[in-house]
Write a protein that holds these residues in place. Sequence first.
Motif, PDB file in Angstrom:
ATOM      1  N   UNK A 196      -9.537   9.388  27.957  1.00  0.00           N
ATOM      2  CA  UNK A 196      -9.085   9.105  26.594  1.00  0.00           C
ATOM      3  C   UNK A 196     -10.082   8.199  25.865  1.00  0.00           C
ATOM      4  N   UNK A 197     -10.683   7.270  26.580  1.00  0.00           N
ATOM      5  CA  UNK A 197     -11.692   6.422  25.971  1.00  0.00           C
ATOM      6  C   UNK A 197     -12.913   7.211  25.538  1.00  0.00           C
ATOM      7  N   UNK A 198     -13.344   8.163  26.377  1.00  0.00           N
ATOM      8  CA  UNK A 198     -14.471   9.022  26.015  1.00  0.00           C
ATOM      9  C   UNK A 198     -14.130   9.863  24.788  1.00  0.00           C
ATOM     10  N   UNK A 199     -12.908  10.426  24.765  1.00  0.00           N
ATOM     11  CA  UNK A 199     -12.495  11.225  23.608  1.00  0.00           C
ATOM     12  C   UNK A 199     -12.457  10.388  22.336  1.00  0.00           C
ATOM     13  N   UNK A 200     -12.020   9.147  22.444  1.00  0.00           N
ATOM     14  CA  UNK A 200     -12.002   8.294  21.260  1.00  0.00           C
ATOM     15  C   UNK A 200     -13.416   8.117  20.707  1.00  0.00           C
TER      16      UNK A 200
ATOM     17  N   UNK B  49      -3.601  10.617  18.127  1.00  0.00           N
ATOM     18  CA  UNK B  49      -5.028  10.630  18.421  1.00  0.00           C
ATOM     19  C   UNK B  49      -5.259  10.103  19.825  1.00  0.00           C
ATOM     20  N   UNK B  50      -6.471  10.289  20.320  1.00  0.00           N
ATOM     21  CA  UNK B  50      -6.794   9.760  21.648  1.00  0.00           C
ATOM     22  C   UNK B  50      -6.637   8.246  21.676  1.00  0.00           C
ATOM     23  N   UNK B  51      -7.024   7.567  20.605  1.00  0.00           N
ATOM     24  CA  UNK B  51      -6.906   6.115  20.561  1.00  0.00           C
ATOM     25  C   UNK B  51      -5.448   5.694  20.555  1.00  0.00           C
ATOM     26  N   UNK B  52      -4.596   6.416  19.839  1.00  0.00           N
ATOM     27  CA  UNK B  52      -3.168   6.084  19.808  1.00  0.00           C
ATOM     28  C   UNK B  52      -2.553   6.247  21.194  1.00  0.00           C
ATOM     29  N   UNK B  53      -2.980   7.278  21.921  1.00  0.00           N
ATOM     30  CA  UNK B  53      -2.467   7.451  23.271  1.00  0.00           C
ATOM     31  C   UNK B  53      -2.930   6.317  24.180  1.00  0.00           C
ATOM     32  N   UNK B  54      -4.103   5.801  23.940  1.00  0.00           N
ATOM     33  CA  UNK B  54      -4.597   4.683  24.735  1.00  0.00           C
ATOM     34  C   UNK B  54      -3.762   3.427  24.533  1.00  0.00           C
ATOM     35  N   UNK B  55      -3.337   3.184  23.294  1.00  0.00           N
ATOM     36  CA  UNK B  55      -2.734   1.907  22.971  1.00  0.00           C
ATOM     37  C   UNK B  55      -1.215   1.913  22.919  1.00  0.00           C
ATOM     38  N   UNK B  56      -0.594   3.102  22.873  1.00  0.00           N
ATOM     39  CA  UNK B  56       0.862   3.068  22.676  1.00  0.00           C
ATOM     40  C   UNK B  56       1.587   2.623  23.945  1.00  0.00           C
ATOM     41  N   UNK B  57       2.844   2.271  23.766  1.00  0.00           N
ATOM     42  CA  UNK B  57       3.649   1.725  24.860  1.00  0.00           C
ATOM     43  C   UNK B  57       3.787   2.714  26.002  1.00  0.00           C
ATOM     44  N   UNK B  58       3.965   3.976  25.650  1.00  0.00           N
ATOM     45  CA  UNK B  58       4.141   5.003  26.680  1.00  0.00           C
ATOM     46  C   UNK B  58       2.928   5.068  27.592  1.00  0.00           C
ATOM     47  N   UNK B  59       1.733   5.034  26.999  1.00  0.00           N
ATOM     48  CA  UNK B  59       0.534   5.143  27.813  1.00  0.00           C
ATOM     49  C   UNK B  59       0.354   3.938  28.702  1.00  0.00           C
ATOM     50  N   UNK B  60       0.774   2.757  28.253  1.00  0.00           N
ATOM     51  CA  UNK B  60       0.662   1.576  29.103  1.00  0.00           C
ATOM     52  C   UNK B  60       1.543   1.722  30.332  1.00  0.00           C
TER      53      UNK B  60
END
Length: 755
Positions: free
Chosen positions: A159-163, A373-384
Amino acid sequence: MSSSSPAIPRVFPTSGFDIIDAADPVEEETLPSYRPEWYYPVRLGEVLDGRYQVLAKLGYGVTSTVWLCRDLVWVFVRGIDRTHELAIYNHINSVETDHMGKSFIRQLLGHFHVRGPSAEPHLCLVLQPAGISVDQYLGFFSEKVMTLQDLKPCLRQVLGVLDFLHTEAHIIHTDLQLKNLLLPAGDAKTFSDLEEAEIEDPSPRKILDNGREIYLSQLPIPGNGLPLLSDFGEARFGNEVHNEDIMPNAYRAPEVVLKMNWDYKVDVWNVAIMAWDIVCRRTLFQGKNSDGIFDDRVHLAEMVAIMGSPVDFVQRSSVGSVFWDDNGKWKDLAPVPEIILDVLAADIQGDGKEGFLEFMRRALKWAPEDRPTARELLFDTCQRRCAGFHVTIFCRRKSAHNTKAKPNIIATITTIASLCRARGQQQQQHFTMALSLGRTPGFTRQINCTASRIYAANSSSSQQLQQQQRWFSQSLAPQAKGVEEFMPVKRPLEKSLKIRAKELSIDSMPTDLGLLPGTFIRPEGKNMPSIFREPRDRLRMEWVGLKQWFQNVAGTFAYHKYFFHGLPLELKARRQEAMRLHQQMCTEFARGNQDALKQICCTGLANNLIRRSRARGPGEKVSWNLLKYNRTPSTWFTGVHVVQDRSTQIPEVPESGVRQVIVRIASKQSTHTYTEYIDQATRQRTLVPSPEKVQDCTEYVVIQKLRIKGEEKPWQVWGYATPTTVDDLDSPFFSSELTVRERLEMMQDMVQGKR
């Protein structure tokens, strides 16, 4: 440009290995779309581009074979030919950023190309080193999956690479799958051990009648670390409008299936399906009908089962009405299966399953704008909850991956040849080279030999993978708990190449031995370095050409009068034979006479010309005429001039050798294309010609005479060559430190390796 003294290529064994039955498909032959002409026929010990010696085969794919190589020289090369994948890589490299996502993309270090036996160029990419893919890695686990805890760091890195790709490089990858996630390479010793293993215990291989050899791959032990994202052959620029077909079948997003415009969000869909494949044995969307064929109707029905019926989304598709009625109801073109995400996830192992399923539901949406977005998936509560994400991963700091600071750089070269498209379009090959970093002798490299990239479904199961690949060192095979150590299947030993060589007849000997290494062709006119702007390069080119001429004269004389006593030199016959064969080849190619082409040309060139003649449209006929020879200064005002005459013995085969003569032919040629029409009423056939095409051509035709056990084949056309460039002079075969004897021995070793 600068260079140091080149290293001497190693000599690889020509016997002592297992020979695989020619009837058994192996490696790239097992792929449904395999066509041998798409792959450059790499051989162990071969030196590519005059500097990369092939050490071992590492893998294969729909469009590539992967090889470990050693860099023999140090060279800086300027300029780059921007084909599509090169353009993507160059754009990524040009983005100045300290975004950590850029550090986890497999880096392009340079490119060049090689020319195959049929004179077709194959593009080669020099890439950052890598180990096995995640797909291969999972194959060594009994369950073929990881736990959610194992998935977390891998997923957040992707996800970081995609961002980075989406927000700073503005690139859409479009081909995220486990095969394109590569584990980091091991240390330098890993590859040194692999090289020595190939010397001491050569890989099993299949030897075909046309001289092509197919080797079993060796699996290098990966190093520690998270995987790198690779393969940008299907990537697209995000600032353009796209609606073309992309992605492997089971990974395709709804907008791709429904022929709609798509954008960055296809990668978000992709990463969700890929994450599912890491933790679950069953691919989320099967998409196959009762006949086992992938079917869009079945695929969409499964999407309906997982995500529910779309409402407004399908009305935006030009083909949506095929699958749904005006009220948005599914037309039951395929039954909607009774599957739900929670039930399919029952066997997923590890904590955080609820968070993972929430991540999947967020990413798997019909409408792209509804996906995060990839960044939103990185930071949202679900992804944590799911991936244990820590925001410190995107602290702005300089990348620690400074390749110039690493003394032992291992690179990978991907050889790409263009594919014939389904509608018979003419093949278009791209041939370029550029290296951005200096190298010193002894650097180890990896090589990928490929055809142009297209997506394909998995070609073989993990079991087939294990049967067709081997660990180069059994002591280094996986010993982790739950991972079975792979022991390669030993095939019965067959006759060694040395013994088989003694039994060769002139009819069974392959005719394609390749262009003899170290062949120098003096460029003409503007292609020569300027004596005023580049005096050193010009003098170097003139000196090497003069030296090569004397050495070739001595070698050819020794071949005919010393090695094979009393063999006629046929100096006057060379031009006449080249003119005769060139005219016959062009005439029979225009006629599509396959039998004649097989007699006139060596195997590789004959197969290439036959394939091209078969690709002509129905009713299409071609005629070719040689109007005249252009009596230019470069041909000494004759139109036909011998520029090289080289000969060498064939090792291991008594009374055997090969002679290659390169002739520059300057001529005016014309071609006519005729299309046949049939009057339906009278059944009368009419040929309608297209306008005549007349052009001046300068060709470097290579004719070859093969001698096996004292018996000679007639002259044949091997193919075409290109003039030597200043960059080519950095090849070890042009080294000023080599004596004539050493040069001849190296040339014989190369012929031996190619066989």
